[in-house]
Structure formats: C-alpha cells, structure tokens
Design a protein around this motif. Structure first.
Motif, PDB file in Angstrom:
ATOM      1  N   UNK A 273      35.270  46.104  38.717  1.00 51.43           N
ATOM      2  CA  UNK A 273      36.501  45.227  38.654  1.00 51.43           C
ATOM      3  C   UNK A 273      35.995  43.802  38.280  1.00 51.43           C
ATOM      4  N   UNK A 274      37.037  43.186  37.322  1.00 54.06           N
ATOM      5  CA  UNK A 274      36.845  41.843  37.169  1.00 54.06           C
ATOM      6  C   UNK A 274      37.079  41.182  38.511  1.00 54.06           C
ATOM      7  N   UNK A 275      36.231  40.038  38.840  1.00 49.64           N
ATOM      8  CA  UNK A 275      36.410  39.372  40.060  1.00 49.64           C
ATOM      9  C   UNK A 275      36.637  37.953  39.679  1.00 49.64           C
ATOM     10  N   UNK A 276      37.863  37.414  40.214  1.00 48.43           N
ATOM     11  CA  UNK A 276      38.127  35.850  40.114  1.00 48.43           C
ATOM     12  C   UNK A 276      37.924  35.265  41.352  1.00 48.43           C
ATOM     13  N   UNK A 277      36.931  34.193  41.436  1.00 47.01           N
ATOM     14  CA  UNK A 277      36.824  33.553  42.674  1.00 47.01           C
ATOM     15  C   UNK A 277      37.109  32.293  42.518  1.00 47.01           C
ATOM     16  N   UNK A 278      37.717  31.681  43.668  1.00 45.96           N
ATOM     17  CA  UNK A 278      38.375  30.502  43.947  1.00 45.96           C
ATOM     18  C   UNK A 278      37.424  29.861  45.194  1.00 45.96           C
ATOM     19  N   UNK A 279      36.716  29.063  44.923  1.00 45.23           N
ATOM     20  CA  UNK A 279      36.007  28.581  46.089  1.00 45.23           C
ATOM     21  C   UNK A 279      36.121  27.000  46.124  1.00 45.23           C
TER      22      UNK A 279
ATOM     23  N   UNK B  23      40.528  24.325  37.925  1.00 49.37           N
ATOM     24  CA  UNK B  23      40.317  24.568  36.554  1.00 49.37           C
ATOM     25  C   UNK B  23      38.958  25.008  36.150  1.00 49.37           C
ATOM     26  N   UNK B  24      37.897  24.433  36.897  1.00 48.80           N
ATOM     27  CA  UNK B  24      36.721  24.878  36.490  1.00 48.80           C
ATOM     28  C   UNK B  24      36.412  26.169  37.018  1.00 48.80           C
ATOM     29  N   UNK B  25      37.142  26.546  38.156  1.00 47.44           N
ATOM     30  CA  UNK B  25      36.762  27.837  38.554  1.00 47.44           C
ATOM     31  C   UNK B  25      37.382  28.956  37.614  1.00 47.44           C
ATOM     32  N   UNK B  26      38.738  28.667  37.027  1.00 48.29           N
ATOM     33  CA  UNK B  26      39.353  29.488  36.009  1.00 48.29           C
ATOM     34  C   UNK B  26      38.649  29.385  34.958  1.00 48.29           C
ATOM     35  N   UNK B  27      38.021  28.362  34.443  1.00 52.38           N
ATOM     36  CA  UNK B  27      37.218  28.450  33.120  1.00 52.38           C
ATOM     37  C   UNK B  27      35.996  29.089  33.105  1.00 52.38           C
TER      38      UNK B  27
ATOM     39  N   UNK C 145      37.337  33.128  33.018  1.00 57.39           N
ATOM     40  CA  UNK C 145      37.814  33.068  31.542  1.00 57.39           C
ATOM     41  C   UNK C 145      36.541  33.615  30.611  1.00 57.39           C
ATOM     42  N   UNK C 146      35.780  32.770  30.898  1.00 57.31           N
ATOM     43  CA  UNK C 146      34.545  32.869  29.956  1.00 57.31           C
ATOM     44  C   UNK C 146      33.892  34.507  30.330  1.00 57.31           C
ATOM     45  N   UNK C 147      33.833  34.618  31.609  1.00 57.15           N
ATOM     46  CA  UNK C 147      33.275  35.941  31.991  1.00 57.15           C
ATOM     47  C   UNK C 147      33.981  37.083  31.582  1.00 57.15           C
ATOM     48  N   UNK C 148      35.406  36.864  31.653  1.00 55.19           N
ATOM     49  CA  UNK C 148      36.342  38.004  31.067  1.00 55.19           C
ATOM     50  C   UNK C 148      36.395  37.760  29.591  1.00 55.19           C
ATOM     51  N   UNK C 149      35.783  36.844  28.870  1.00 56.56           N
ATOM     52  CA  UNK C 149      36.010  36.842  27.466  1.00 56.56           C
ATOM     53  C   UNK C 149      37.492  36.768  27.009  1.00 56.56           C
ATOM     54  N   UNK C 150      38.115  35.741  27.878  1.00 53.20           N
ATOM     55  CA  UNK C 150      39.547  35.433  27.453  1.00 53.20           C
ATOM     56  C   UNK C 150      39.796  34.116  27.187  1.00 53.20           C
TER      57      UNK C 150
ATOM     58  N   UNK D 292      45.331  34.784  32.990  1.00 60.02           N
ATOM     59  CA  UNK D 292      44.053  35.411  33.229  1.00 60.02           C
ATOM     60  C   UNK D 292      44.176  36.602  34.019  1.00 60.02           C
ATOM     61  N   UNK D 293      45.034  36.593  34.911  1.00 58.94           N
ATOM     62  CA  UNK D 293      45.023  38.039  35.525  1.00 58.94           C
ATOM     63  C   UNK D 293      45.480  39.117  34.885  1.00 58.94           C
ATOM     64  N   UNK D 294      46.406  38.732  33.942  1.00 59.93           N
ATOM     65  CA  UNK D 294      47.249  39.982  33.013  1.00 59.93           C
ATOM     66  C   UNK D 294      45.821  40.076  31.859  1.00 59.93           C
ATOM     67  N   UNK D 295      45.532  39.130  31.395  1.00 61.84           N
ATOM     68  CA  UNK D 295      44.520  39.230  30.182  1.00 61.84           C
ATOM     69  C   UNK D 295      43.285  40.214  30.520  1.00 61.84           C
ATOM     70  N   UNK D 296      42.723  39.738  31.885  1.00 62.98           N
ATOM     71  CA  UNK D 296      41.495  40.394  32.238  1.00 62.98           C
ATOM     72  C   UNK D 296      41.938  41.922  32.501  1.00 62.98           C
ATOM     73  N   UNK D 297      42.941  42.123  33.301  1.00 60.65           N
ATOM     74  CA  UNK D 297      43.287  43.504  33.850  1.00 60.65           C
ATOM     75  C   UNK D 297      43.345  44.268  32.247  1.00 60.65           C
TER      76      UNK D 297
END
Length: 546
Positions: free
Chosen positions: A86-92, A109-113, A116-121, A135-140
């Motif tokens: 699964x794609x994994x989005x982390x917010x730390x 925004x840095x976490x979302x960047x 986005x780069x990992x998911x190629x979105x 990002x959630x929709x596009x990565x899915x």
C-alpha cells in the motif's frame, strides 16, 4: 561495570530499517502489526513520550509497504502476504518545535511533498488540507490500492504551545482541518493509525463522528509499547547478568493500561536502554531527565502541591483520563497521559469503568517528587539542606536528627499549602516522602502489608525507619507511643525485621492541627519494642525513649 554488548543496543534509534539492517537487538512487536491490520479502520493510541511509538509507527510503515526482507526471522513474517503493498502517507510531528503556526504549516507541507514525490503525483494545491485530500485520491488511483495514513505525535504542535493559548488554539484549528481531510478521504484509505501523548477532545480528531477508535485502554494493546518481563529477559540476557534484576524491575517496570491486576506490566524502553548503555550501570532518572515535556512542569506549577501528591491512588473514569483540553488541563489526566501515573486496578458499575492510578516505579516516584519538592520549597539551597539532613539522620539511625529535620520541613511550609488539609495525617507523611525523593534514600509512602498500610518507610540500605503519623486530639489522648504501638500491633515491622534487625527503628509522629508541626515524637529499636510488646501482654507502655 563494563557493558560488552552496548554496540548492539538500539539506544535512540527510531527507524525500523536501521534496527534490522544494523544488527541491533529488537524486541519483536510485529504481532501487533496484525492486530492493527485486523482492527478497526481508524485507530488512535496514546502512550508517553520516549516509549517506542515512533519505532512502532515506522515498523507499520514498512509492514504496509511490503518490505518483506526486514521482517525475516520475526513473528509476523510467515503470516503476511508481502505482495500486498500500500502507499503509506506519514505525518510525523515529533521533531523540532512546532509552536509557530507557520512552521507547522511548512512541516505538514514538507511531509506531503515527500509522499507526493514517492507516489509520483503532482498536486495543484498548497493548502495542506486540500493537498492531503487530493493526494489520497490520486495515490489510491495510481497504486490501485488504498492509502495507509500514519500520524506520529499528532498532538505535539498543541503541547508545544500550551503556554500561549492563542497559538495553541491556532495550531488546534490547523490540525482540525488537516485531520478532517483524513475523514473526507475515507474511501481512499486502507487504514489510519494515529499516536500521541494526549487525547485533545476538541481537535476534530475525536469529535463529531468519533471516527477514530481509541485503543489506549484495550487489553490487546497493553504491551504494544514497552517491554514485557519475558521480552526483557529474552532480549537483554547479557546485560541482566550484571544487574540485580529485582532492582531493575523496581526502578523501570510497572506501566500498565489494563485495569486487570493480573495483567503484565511493561518496562520503559528508554530507561533500560540508557541503563545498559551507561558505562557505570547507574540507576538514574533517565526518562525524567530527557523525556519530561516543559508543558508538564508549567501546568503542574498551577496546582497546589499537596493535591498533586494525593494523585497516587486516585480513582478516575476513562473519560476523565482521556480528556485533555487547552482551556482545562486536569492534573490526573496530565500525569497519566505523560506517563507519571499508570493504571493499577479497575472497577465497573452503572455503565462506567473507573481506574485506580498510581506511580509505576521508583524512577517515576522520584521524578514526581522532584517536581513536587520544587513546588513545596522553591529555594534550591533550602531543599538541599533539608535533603542532606534527612539522609544523614536515616543513615546514622539518628532519631533526634530525623525529628529535627522533619520539624524544619513542616515549619517552612507556606500557610496556603496546608490550608483545608492540615488535619489529615497523610499530608505530613507525603511531605516527608517527597523530600526523600531528593535524596539517595529509598522511601515508600503508604507501604502495603498484610495488616494494612504503614505510613512511611525510609532506608539508606543499612539503617531504616518506619514511621506512623497521627493527628493530635483536644483531649491529648493521641500520643507518639500509641502511634508506635499501632506499628507493632499490626505487624508493620515484621516485613523489614528479617533484613534490618536491630537497625530498624520505629517512630511515632503526632502532628498538631494548629501549629502544623510535630507535637509529640518518640522512636525506638524495632527489635526491643516488639520484644517489649510480647513481654507486656501485647501492649506497650510509656517507656519508649523520646
């Protein structure tokens, strides 16, 4: 004392890959990944700082990303289909100071960047909540699998700003929008797992739809963070050969989020790793020295010290322990959520569950004592003098010196510290216990025995005192001798006589409600007093030295 295996201890490492590839020892918590995987869709877990939450979250990230090579040899390896990635989005939010709303926005925004780069979105928005939903929709859609959302230390931006309510509220509103995007993107989420210290009821994360299931008190997750005794013995056998295991347990075990008294308690991971990494193997307050958040000390300073001292043994319901709001921070919830109190027992009735709280171990007992002692006596010089006097008196078995130090302790208390509670004998034994935490003495307040609770036990390992406190009555019938008689009659001394023998001293302390100081004091050898009790037909007379 030399620790020959320190190089394999994962002290300070919070990255699962680093632990596994670096050959560090790992307490296998992977079975909890299956618990998370099979549990409710949106989960929240509260644990204190430096308790292994970040390593747990990092392990879950590798689990859902299907990094099979990191799990070879671990309990979960053969129970997972590693082709399901699964794609994994982390917010730390655990790193740095995020009290500034602009800094918080940049961090999000840095976490979302990165995601986005990992998911190629590519994302056409800069507002973090809009970016997250997109990002959630596009990565899915791109991965053909829903996203796993992992949030570590979700509440730190609020806790960092508690001393400035406006900033704390601004950060709360920002996080409400961000976490609201998780709810809005539910159809694109496989699992969301959120950790933190506190459960802010008004962030939006736990309000309205109650989307997240709080597993903090779920017995299945009691040992998700921390080391059980079996895990501890198995993983750190080389180090334990150099230590008194009972002392290690007394200092660093004792944490529980399960009200069952038979439930297994866990060790604080940070403490034991620091203990084993210390070249001299010293028992110290490692967690308190580095893991105590500033907001804790700031908030405790707003409450009377005696109110805080009585929290050990307090009953509170789950809602009270889970609540934590900027406008109102309750000491019990604060100390529980930050790890200074733990669950000792539970009781149910009328649809509610209550938990009895207590200090988990010796380190926390001493750490809370430090905070309380600074509130009781602001002068560091006076604190040092009192602590030195108490330690010297106990070490010498000097009853007169003990009485003098206690008189000084009580004489220096501000009137407002005693108001409304000066007729309660436990007030004074708690003061002495708090002072003892500033020394090298072992102190035990309200020590349990077969016949009841002894007020206070003090020892330096050689000499020891067992004290019983009483409040004076108007008729003068309550005496220090009578207090000592209670120790003997109820057998409180029998617990310690085999170890200390003639070096155990019994003391009776009678407090005057008006003077708020010692009105009558007597002490004597436990061996002689027990013998006199038996010789005189199971009673004591006034022949006890004063």
């Amino acid at each position: 004392m030399t620790m020959g295996t320190r190089s394999t201890l994962p002290t300070g490492i919070q990255t699962f890959r680093h632990v596994r590839e670096g050959g560090y020892r790992y307490v296998d918590k992977t079975p909890f990944a299956l618990e998370v995987c099979n549990g409710d869709k949106h989960l929240f877990l509260s644990r204190p700082r430096r308790f292994g939450k970040s390593l747990l979250v990092d392990m879950l990230a590798d689990f859902y990303e299907g990094r099979e090579e990191l799990f070879r040899g671990l309990a979960i390896h053969d129970q997972r289909d590693w082709t399901k990635r699964h794609p994994v989005l982390r917010l730390d939010f655990g790193g740095g100071n995020l009290a500034n709303p602009d800094t918080l926005r940049e961090a999000a925004n840095a976490e979302l960047d990165v995601f986005g780069a990992d998911a190629d979105v590519d994302v056409p928005y800069r507002a973090p909540d809009l970016r997250l939903r997109y990002l959630l929709r596009a990565a899915h859609q791109k991965a053909k699998r829903p996203v796993v959302v992992l949030v570590d230390e979700y509440d730190k931006p609020i806790l960092d700003a508690l001393d400035d309510p406006e900033i704390a509220d601004a950060n709360r509103r920002f996080l409400r929008g961000l976490y609201g995007a998780i709810k809005a993107g539910d159809r694109h989420i496989e699992k969301s797992f959120v950790t933190g210290v506190s459960r802010f009821s008004k962030t939006g994360l736990f309000s309205v739809a109650n989307q997240f299931t709080d597993i903090t008190f779920d017995p299945r997750y009691n040992a998700v963070c921390g080391f059980t005794q079996a895990e501890f013995d198995r993983t750190f056998a080389p180090e334990l050969e150099l230590f008194d295991r009972g002392e290690v347990r007394r200092w660093y075990n004792g944490y529980s989020w399960d009200g069952d008294p038979k439930a297994e308690t866990v060790y604080n991971p940070y403490d034991v790793l620091k203990l084993f990494s210390d070249a001299k193997g010293r028992f110290r307050n490692y967690w308190y020295e580095t893991g105590t958040p500033l907001f804790l000390v700031d908030e405790l300073s707003k409450h009377p010290p005696l109110d805080l001292a009585r929290l050990d043994g307090l009953w509170a319901d789950q809602e009270a322990l889970s609540a934590f709001d900027i406008e109102r921070v309750e000491p019990a919830a604060l100390l529980f959520q930050t790890g200074y109190l733990t669950v000792k027992a539970e009781r149910s009735g009328a649809g509610d569950t209550e938990y009895r709280l207590g200090y988990p171990n010796e380190e926390v007992h001493r750490s809370v004592g430090r905070v309380l002692m600074s509130r009781i006596e602001p002068s560091e010089e006076a604190r040092s003098a009192l602590a030195a006097g108490l330690e010297k008196a106990v070490a010498a078995g000097d009853a007169a010196g003990l009485e003098e130090t206690l008189r000084m302790l009580y004489a220096g208390r501000a009137h407002q510290q005693m108001r409304h509670i000066d007729r309660y004998e436990g007030t004074y034994s708690q003061f002495a216990d708090i002072l003892a935490t500033a020394t090298r003495l072992d102190s035990r307040c309200e020590e349990s025995t077969a016949q009841g609770r002894a007020d206070l036990f003090l020892t330096d390992g050689n000499n020891a005192f067992l004290l019983e406190y009483k409040m004076a009555d108007e008729a003068g019938r309550v005496t220090a001798v009578a207090a000592i008689a209670q120790i003997v009659e109820k057998g409180y001394a029998l617990k310690h006589l085999p170890e200390y023998g003639s070096r155990l001293h019994l003391a009776g302390v009678v407090m005057g409600p008006e003077t708020r100081n010692i009105q009558d004091f007597a002490a004597g050898s436990a061996v002689e007093l027990v013998r006199a009790y038996e010789r005189n037909g199971r009673r004591l007379n006034d022949g006890i030295p004063r």
